[in-house]
Design an enzyme around this catalytic site. Structure first.
Site, PDB file in Angstrom:
ATOM      1  N   ASP A  90      63.554 -17.798  29.880  1.00 48.28           N
ATOM      2  CA  ASP A  90      62.778 -18.902  30.639  1.00 48.28           C
ATOM      3  C   ASP A  90      63.278 -18.840  31.874  1.00 48.28           C
ATOM      4  OD1 ASP A  90      61.897 -22.550  30.472  1.00 48.28           O
ATOM      5  OD2 ASP A  90      60.648 -20.629  31.280  1.00 48.28           O
ATOM      6  N   ASP A 144      57.845 -22.181  37.446  1.00 48.33           N
ATOM      7  CA  ASP A 144      56.708 -23.116  37.527  1.00 48.33           C
ATOM      8  C   ASP A 144      57.303 -24.275  37.462  1.00 48.33           C
ATOM      9  OD1 ASP A 144      57.951 -22.862  34.906  1.00 48.33           O
ATOM     10  OD2 ASP A 144      56.311 -23.725  33.960  1.00 48.33           O
ATOM     11  N   ASP A 266      58.261 -20.480  20.792  1.00 47.93           N
ATOM     12  CA  ASP A 266      59.729 -20.505  20.764  1.00 47.93           C
ATOM     13  C   ASP A 266      59.953 -22.110  20.735  1.00 47.93           C
ATOM     14  OD1 ASP A 266      59.690 -21.809  23.801  1.00 47.93           O
ATOM     15  OD2 ASP A 266      61.430 -22.119  23.092  1.00 47.93           O
ATOM     16  N   CYS A 304      62.680 -20.028  -1.397  1.00 47.39           N
ATOM     17  CA  CYS A 304      63.166 -19.021   0.087  1.00 47.39           C
ATOM     18  C   CYS A 304      64.117 -18.078  -0.422  1.00 47.39           C
ATOM     19  CB  CYS A 304      63.886 -20.147   0.850  1.00 47.39           C
ATOM     20  SG  CYS A 304      64.457 -19.551   2.323  1.00 47.39           S
ATOM     21  N   CYS A 306      66.410 -16.756   1.534  1.00 47.33           N
ATOM     22  CA  CYS A 306      67.478 -16.436   2.692  1.00 47.33           C
ATOM     23  C   CYS A 306      68.858 -16.815   1.963  1.00 47.33           C
ATOM     24  CB  CYS A 306      67.321 -17.643   3.833  1.00 47.33           C
ATOM     25  SG  CYS A 306      68.296 -18.991   3.261  1.00 47.33           S
ATOM     26  N   CYS A 309      69.917 -19.933   0.564  1.00 47.50           N
ATOM     27  CA  CYS A 309      69.135 -20.413  -0.764  1.00 47.50           C
ATOM     28  C   CYS A 309      69.615 -19.447  -1.849  1.00 47.50           C
ATOM     29  CB  CYS A 309      67.748 -20.427  -0.446  1.00 47.50           C
ATOM     30  SG  CYS A 309      67.249 -21.507   0.463  1.00 47.50           S
ATOM     31  N   HIS A 335      69.091 -20.856   7.219  1.00 50.72           N
ATOM     32  CA  HIS A 335      68.100 -21.252   6.303  1.00 50.72           C
ATOM     33  C   HIS A 335      66.814 -21.570   7.185  1.00 50.72           C
ATOM     34  CE1 HIS A 335      65.156 -22.984   3.642  1.00 50.72           C
ATOM     35  NE2 HIS A 335      65.147 -23.855   4.458  1.00 50.72           N
TER      36      HIS A 335
HETATM   37  C1  LIG Z   1      65.337 -22.853  25.715  1.00 51.79           C
HETATM   38  N1  LIG Z   1      64.207 -23.853  25.139  1.00 51.79           N
HETATM   39  C2  LIG Z   1      64.479 -25.221  24.850  1.00 51.79           C
HETATM   40  C3  LIG Z   1      63.083 -23.915  26.089  1.00 51.79           C
HETATM   41  C4  LIG Z   1      62.419 -22.840  26.288  1.00 51.79           C
HETATM   42  S1  LIG Z   1      60.825 -22.947  26.856  1.00 51.79           S
HETATM   43  C5  LIG Z   1      60.900 -24.342  27.926  1.00 51.79           C
HETATM   44  C6  LIG Z   1      59.571 -24.988  28.220  1.00 51.79           C
HETATM   45  C7  LIG Z   1      59.166 -25.955  26.980  1.00 51.79           C
HETATM   46  C8  LIG Z   1      58.206 -26.750  27.520  1.00 51.79           C
HETATM   47  N2  LIG Z   1      57.555 -27.378  26.439  1.00 51.79           N
HETATM   48  C9  LIG Z   1      57.218 -26.470  28.545  1.00 51.79           C
HETATM   49  C10 LIG Z   1      57.713 -25.645  29.542  1.00 51.79           C
HETATM   50  C11 LIG Z   1      56.967 -25.170  30.877  1.00 51.79           C
HETATM   51  O1  LIG Z   1      56.034 -25.695  30.955  1.00 51.79           O
HETATM   52  N3  LIG Z   1      57.588 -24.452  31.752  1.00 51.79           N
HETATM   53  C12 LIG Z   1      58.668 -23.540  31.240  1.00 51.79           C
HETATM   54  N4  LIG Z   1      59.156 -22.657  32.345  1.00 51.79           N
HETATM   55  N5  LIG Z   1      59.361 -23.828  30.072  1.00 51.79           N
HETATM   56  C13 LIG Z   1      59.123 -24.776  29.364  1.00 51.79           C
HETATM   57 ZN   LIG Z   2      66.546 -20.696   2.511  1.00 53.45          ZN
END
Ligand SMILES: CN(C)CCSCc1cc(N)cc2c(=O)[nH]c(N)nc12
Ligand SMILES: [Zn+2]
Length: 368
Positions: A90, A144, A266, A304, A306, A309, A335
């Site tokens: 990110d 962003d 993610d 499951c 895994c 489990c 898990h």
């Molecule tokens: C590592 N994780 C906890 C976070 C990874 S994704 C982080 C993340 C989560 C959310 N909800 C919105 C945004 C967003 O609008 N912009 C960016 N750059 N990252 C975001």
């Molecule tokens: Zn499991």
């Protein structure tokens, strides 16, 4: 450019695949979060065993600690953390706002003080891309502005306009510095306003990226609002590029969003909830510390496969967790990550077999 191949599309749900410098990714895909160059409590071998194709790293954290100088000594994150498969990082903006102290947002970038030692930094779009290139990550994200919730229409306009200007700067720097060795994804913002989601999507697509993320969701808004924004935005994105919903979500969210045409996810839930004793099963979540599991000789989830489990009972996992034993966090995490990775794998198989609707009905019928 990215070689995203759509293998089949049933209604809006899609199964696809694309390649990165560290291997192939099949979609839908769930990406375990490894913020500080580790998916907490698991070794890379255990991550492979639960089927993780790609993990997330975080530019903000790794830039501050251990720093690009050290990770650069290892030519990037893969050798540093002994993970040879793909990594997505990110861009850091989201973390500046959720972690850093005294942060200020200017046209240039994010000014902030490190939450670790108070040192002062300026994170520009170019700096974020430079750090992600140094981390040698396979999919990098534009810097962003992720808007908090709630926000006014005017605030959302300003944030999406800044995000677009920064996306342009990210792409120019990325093209000059890498010539496409990795994939740079644009991020669509626009708050909770469908007209602004449309505008942000058009502006980000106008810059043209290998893949597109929908940001600014899962920021505290009601679930139905998140789904409405996703449902409005997903069909606007090009069908021949991966679509990544950032920071989402529960198992139900993933099923709904795959049905709406999302490809990549993610979320910290499987790893974070594991450390809080909350485990995912096909019938819903359980809190392993509950007294009803005290003598329960069965696995977390009978369906499951895994490691946890296959070898341990709920009684033992409850014992470990109440005793705050380190093994509790490891077995719970194995898990939960397996549950999420397997859920999207089963969705992919259902889509490929043309039975996603039946999968979705069965998914909900098992949950009380
Ligand atoms: C590592 N994780 C906890 C976070 C990874 S994704 C982080 C993340 C989560 C959310 N909800 C919105 C945004 C967003 O609008 N912009 C960016 N750059 N990252 C975001
Ligand atoms: Zn499991």
């Amino acid at each position: 450019m990215i070689d995203f191949k759509l293998i089949v599309q049933s209604e809006n749900a899609r199964a696809g695949e694309f390649h990165t410098a560290h291997g192939k990714i099949t979609t839908p895909v769930f990406m375990p979060v490894g913020t500080q160059a580790t998916v907490k409590a698991l070794t890379p071998e255990e991550l492979k065993e639960v089927g993780a194709q790609i993990i997330l790293g975080n530019t903000y954290h790794l830039y501050l600690r251990p720093g690009t100088e050290i990770v650069g000594r290892f030519e990037g994150l893969h050798r540093f953390m002994h993970w040879e498969r793909p990594i997505l990082t990110d861009s850091g903006g989201f973390q500046v706002f959720s972690l850093a102290k005294l942060r200020k947002l200017t046209e240039k970038g994010y000014q902030f003080q490190s939450h670790i030692d108070g040192s002062r930094h300026l994170f520009t779009p170019e700096k974020s891309i430079e750090v992600q290139i140094c981390l040698n990550s396979d999919i990098i994200m534009c810097l962003d502005q992720c808007l908090e919730y709630p926000a006014t229409h005017e605030q959302a306009v300003e944030a999406l306009e800044l995000t677009t200007r920064w996306a342009q700067r990210c792409k120019e720097y990325w093209e000059a510095e890498t010539g496409g060795l990795n994939h740079l994804f644009g991020i669509v913002q626009g708050g909770m306003f469908t007209d602004l989601r449309q505008r942000s999507a058009e502006e980000i697509m106008g810059i043209d990226f290998p893949g597109y993320a929908i940001g600014g969701l899962s920021v505290g808004e009601p679930k139905e609002l998140m789904m409405e924004m996703a449902a409005h935005t997903l069909p606007l994105l090009p069908a021949d590029r991966p679509r990544y919903i950032m920071g989402v979500g529960t198992p139900e969210d993933l099923v709904e969003l795959v049905d709406l045409g999302a490809d990549m996810f993610d979320c910290v839930m499987p790893t974070r909830n594991a450390r809080n004793g909350q485990l995912f099963t096909e019938r819903g979540t359980i809190n392993i510390c509950n007294a009803r599991f005290r003598e329960d000789e069965g696995p977390v989830d009978t369906s499951c496969s895994c490691y946890t489990c296959r070898h341990y009972s709920r009684a033992y996992l409850r014992h470990l967790y109440t005793a705050r034993e380190i093994l509790a966090y490891r077995l719970n995490t194995i898990h939960n990550v397996h549950y999420y990775v397997n859920l999207v794998k089963e969705m992919r198989e259902a889509i490929l077999a043309g039975r996603f609707d039946r999968f979705k009905k069965a998914f909900y019928s098992k949950r009380q």
